[in-house]
Enzyme design. Structure first.
Site, PDB file in Angstrom:
ATOM      1  N   GLN A 168      -9.358  -7.581 -10.360  1.00  9.77           N
ATOM      2  CA  GLN A 168     -10.019  -6.392  -9.799  1.00  9.77           C
ATOM      3  C   GLN A 168      -9.634  -5.141 -10.586  1.00  9.77           C
ATOM      4  O   GLN A 168     -10.485  -4.300 -10.917  1.00  9.77           O
ATOM      5  CB  GLN A 168      -9.613  -6.242  -8.332  1.00  9.77           C
ATOM      6  CG  GLN A 168      -9.939  -4.881  -7.733  1.00  9.77           C
ATOM      7  CD  GLN A 168      -9.667  -4.816  -6.253  1.00  9.77           C
ATOM      8  OE1 GLN A 168     -10.452  -5.349  -5.478  1.00  9.77           O
ATOM      9  NE2 GLN A 168      -8.579  -4.185  -5.836  1.00  9.77           N
ATOM     10  N   GLY A 170      -3.244  -2.035  -6.938  1.00 13.29           N
ATOM     11  CA  GLY A 170      -2.162  -3.001  -7.101  1.00 13.29           C
ATOM     12  C   GLY A 170      -2.494  -4.025  -8.178  1.00 13.29           C
ATOM     13  O   GLY A 170      -3.630  -4.473  -8.295  1.00 13.29           O
ATOM     14  N   ASP A 190      -4.048  -7.803  -7.341  1.00 16.31           N
ATOM     15  CA  ASP A 190      -5.467  -8.128  -7.568  1.00 16.31           C
ATOM     16  C   ASP A 190      -5.787  -7.755  -9.013  1.00 16.31           C
ATOM     17  O   ASP A 190      -6.522  -6.807  -9.288  1.00 16.31           O
ATOM     18  CB  ASP A 190      -6.338  -7.370  -6.574  1.00 16.31           C
ATOM     19  CG  ASP A 190      -5.978  -7.744  -5.145  1.00 16.31           C
ATOM     20  OD1 ASP A 190      -5.962  -8.942  -4.825  1.00 16.31           O
ATOM     21  OD2 ASP A 190      -5.679  -6.835  -4.359  1.00 16.31           O
ATOM     22  N   HIS A 193       0.837  -1.207   0.000  1.00 17.80           N
ATOM     23  CA  HIS A 193       0.000   0.000   0.000  1.00 17.80           C
ATOM     24  C   HIS A 193       0.877   1.265   0.000  1.00 17.80           C
ATOM     25  O   HIS A 193       0.561   2.246  -0.678  1.00 17.80           O
ATOM     26  CB  HIS A 193      -0.902   0.029   1.232  1.00 17.80           C
ATOM     27  CG  HIS A 193      -1.916  -1.067   1.289  1.00 17.80           C
ATOM     28  ND1 HIS A 193      -1.821  -2.112   2.166  1.00 17.80           N
ATOM     29  CD2 HIS A 193      -3.039  -1.287   0.568  1.00 17.80           C
ATOM     30  CE1 HIS A 193      -2.855  -2.928   2.010  1.00 17.80           C
ATOM     31  NE2 HIS A 193      -3.608  -2.457   1.034  1.00 17.80           N
TER      32      HIS A 193
HETATM   33  O1  PAF Z   1      -8.279  -4.050  -3.049  1.00 19.81           O
HETATM   34  C1  PAF Z   1      -8.929  -3.667  -2.054  1.00 19.81           C
HETATM   35  O2  PAF Z   1      -8.388  -3.417  -0.977  1.00 19.81           O
HETATM   36  C2  PAF Z   1     -10.431  -3.512  -2.182  1.00 19.81           C
HETATM   37  O3  PAF Z   1     -10.989  -4.498  -2.977  1.00 19.81           O
HETATM   38  C3  PAF Z   1     -10.861  -2.104  -2.649  1.00 19.81           C
HETATM   39  C4  PAF Z   1     -10.374  -1.799  -4.043  1.00 19.81           C
HETATM   40  C5  PAF Z   1     -10.321  -1.067  -1.681  1.00 19.81           C
HETATM   41  C6  PAF Z   1     -12.393  -2.000  -2.657  1.00 19.81           C
HETATM   42  O4  PAF Z   1     -12.926  -2.239  -1.398  1.00 19.81           O
END
Ligand code: PAF
Length: 272
Positions: A153, A147, A150, A37
């Protein structure tokens, strides 16, 4: 650095930053922040003048048997890490603020969300897309960083941003790994020492398939098997080991000769 809980305050702060000429950067998270992060926040600070980190464990992206209740919540430490990495504001709303009474609206996701985790976590990407759309609506025009760990996503969010004409530049940032190759993840703290040892099989499997690819192998089935073999020895169960088109996230079948760019993705259960 400030922390706000109220969505209206977040919107005001971002509007004020833009009115003052700043570019806004957004790093959405569920907290339990780690070096991965911090890398996202630093990358945001390189692209934007006013960086917002959101910390919200989003209930709608967890299935009924998943870890919503025990997901680590470490807000004070998250705030320190975000500040040190260059964030100007942390937004940590409660669930009622993000899902107002009577809430019933969701972002419907499509093909990009159907395979891989879409099969094993029904409703997950709808929950992700919905909360990210809400965060984009509050923050307004910005650059948002996610990131590549994922990866599916990231692709779902890119697709949604394009489809809904949202004024956001979505940027994917390289995965940060431990020395032995395991990707950093908030959920790694669930791993017992034995399970953590077993998790080394994931980067081992990925590296074996990558080496085979480098040596000229292009059959999806052969590459998948090379990745799967060490993982099958270590894991309690495998959700998937897939090779897929990197944009549409649609898996190649075993006979397909994969192109120069392909996604190799795994999801594995170890211990709890
Ligand atoms: O990757 C994450 O931490 C979550 O899926 C996100 C993108 C913050 C959505 O809740």
């Amino acid at each position: 650095m400030d922390r706000v809980h109220d969505p209206a305050e977040l919107r005001r702060a971002c509007d004020a930053a833009r009115a003052g000429g700043a570019r806004v950067g957004l790093v959405p998270t569920m907290g339990a922040l780690h070096e991965g992060h911090a890398t996202l926040v630093r990358a945001a600070a390189e692209r934007a003048d006013f960086v917002v980190v959101t910390v919200f464990v989003n209930p709608t992206q967890f299935g009924p048997n998943e870890d919503f209740a025990r997901y680590p919540r470490t807000l004070e430490a998250d705030q320190s890490l975000a500040r040190a990495a260059g964030a100007a504001l942390v937004f940590s709303p409660d669930a009622a603020a993000m899902y107002p009474p009577g809430d019933e609206t969701r972002v419907r996701v499509g093909e990009t969300a159907a395979a891989l985790c879409g099969v094993h976590r029904p409703g997950h990407f709808e929950g992700v897309a919905t909360i990210v759309a809400k965060l984009f609506a509050l923050v307004g025009p910005c650059v948002a960083l996610f990131g590549r760990k994922d990866y599916q996503q990231l692709k779902v969010i890119e697709r949604m941003t394009t489809d809904l004409l949202l004024p956001v530049e979505v940027v994917g940032v390289a995965t940060v790994r431990e020395a032995d190759g395991l990707a950093l993840s908030s959920r790694n703290r669930y791993l017992s020492p034995a399970a953590r040892e077993g998790a080394r099989a994931i980067p081992t499997g990925l590296a074996r398939a990558a080496a085979l690819f480098q040596s000229g192998e292009r059959r999806a089935g052969a590459l998948r098997s090379a990745c799967r073999a060490p993982i099958a020895e270590a894991a309690d169960s495998i959700d998937y080991v897939e090779i897929a088109d990197p944009e549409r996230v649609v898996p190649f079948d075993d006979e397909t000769l994969v192109p120069e760019r392909a996604l190799l993705a795994v999801a594995v259960r170890l211990g709890g």
